[in-house]
Scaffold this active site. Structure first.
Site, mmCIF file in Angstrom:
data_model
loop_
_atom_site.group_PDB
_atom_site.id
_atom_site.type_symbol
_atom_site.label_atom_id
_atom_site.label_comp_id
_atom_site.label_asym_id
_atom_site.label_seq_id
_atom_site.Cartn_x
_atom_site.Cartn_y
_atom_site.Cartn_z
ATOM 1 N N ALA A 1 0.630 -1.232 0.013
ATOM 2 C CA ALA A 1 -0.098 0.064 0.023
ATOM 3 C C ALA A 1 0.811 1.345 0.009
ATOM 4 C CB ALA A 1 -0.827 -0.006 1.238
ATOM 5 N N ILE B 1 -4.251 -3.516 -5.441
ATOM 6 C CA ILE B 1 -5.260 -4.219 -6.448
ATOM 7 C C ILE B 1 -5.582 -3.012 -7.288
ATOM 8 C CG2 ILE B 1 -6.126 -5.981 -4.920
ATOM 9 C CD1 ILE B 1 -8.135 -3.974 -3.802
ATOM 10 N N ASP B 2 -4.833 -1.847 -7.620
ATOM 11 C CA ASP B 2 -5.119 -0.647 -8.432
ATOM 12 C C ASP B 2 -4.711 -0.626 -9.567
ATOM 13 O OD1 ASP B 2 -2.599 -0.110 -7.824
ATOM 14 O OD2 ASP B 2 -2.946 0.912 -5.976
ATOM 15 N N HIS C 1 -2.911 -10.181 -5.195
ATOM 16 C CA HIS C 1 -4.320 -10.289 -4.835
ATOM 17 C C HIS C 1 -5.654 -9.854 -5.770
ATOM 18 C CE1 HIS C 1 -2.500 -9.433 -0.417
ATOM 19 N NE2 HIS C 1 -2.429 -10.659 -0.610
#
Ligand SMILES: [Zn+2]
Length: 235
Positions: A24, A104-105, A120
């Site tokens: 993140a 996941i972006d 993920h």
């Protein structure tokens, strides 16, 4: 610290088989908050834990709660930052450069990285849980019901209580075995099984961790406790 930092930068520049394990902290400079900070509004009420909001049980039992929470994870306007771009540039210079991401972006791909393992899954890969047809993310952001069959739509992300994609695990193992330098960036490296990937590294490889907060690993590593953006600009 200064010396270690210089050595880490040199190792990355000289690597032939480079792997980045990202979390993140690599996306927050692009304005993508991590899910724990987003879940604050739900957890304050005492109703739900962040892990529950992204669990298979929540998806099955409380579709609206799940949908309202997941919608907040989408930031389609977010652009790759200098860290994503540097990793993509290194892939051009060193063809055997890989990114294994918990994010996941899709920002690594937007930056131009092609060798990416989405460990993920991805928010932008949406399908119907009843008929398995794929729909685009924009359709999902308007309604979580599949117009075709009435089934519930969901993004192809790995929820708590769900297994990982075999392919993601296999690919990660292969690239980690081949790596000579592994850089863990922007993650506290506590989420399992992601953090266990480190055991697939070759004994000769070097591990460098770049993170604001201290990280503990059970293999030898060089800790660079620094903001990822400031470190990556010097590579
Ligand atoms: Zn359907």
């Amino acid at each position: 610290m200064t010396n270690l930092r210089q050595q880490a930068l040199d190792s990355i520049r000289q690597a032939n088989h480079l792997v980045f394990l990202t979390g993140a902290g690599v996306s927050t400079p692009s304005g993508v908050p991590d899910y724990r900070s987003l879940s604050g509004v739900y957890t304050k009420t005492g109703m739900a834990q962040p892990e529950y909001l992204l669990s298979h049980t929540c998806f099955l039992r409380e579709q609206d709660l799940f949908y309202q929470f997941v919608k907040q994870l989408y930031h389609p306007q977010a652009r790759p930052n200098s860290v994503h771009l540097k990793m993509a540039q290194l892939e051009k210079e060193k063809p055997d450069t890989w990114v294994i991401s918990q994010n996941i972006d899709q920002l690594h791909r937007k930056a131009g990285s092609q060798q990416v393992v989405d460990f993920h899954g991805s928010l932008y890969d949406v399908y119907c849980s009843k008929c398995y047809q794929q729909v685009d993310a924009w359709t999902y952001l308007e309604d979580n019901q599949h117009a075709g069959c009435g089934g519930i739509l969901r993004p192809n992300i790995v929820l708590y209580e769900e297994g990982l994609e075999e392919m993601a695990i296999y690919q990660s193992q292969q690239v980690l075995k081949a790596a000579d330098v592994i850089v863990i960036a922007g993650t506290s490296f506590k989420v399992s099984p992601f953090c266990q990937l480190i055991y697939y590294k070759s004994p000769d490889s070097q591990v460098i961790v770049v993170n604001q907060d201290d990280v503990y690993l059970s293999v030898p590593y060089t800790m660079i406790q620094e903001d990822v953006v400031s470190f990556f600009k010097d590579i």
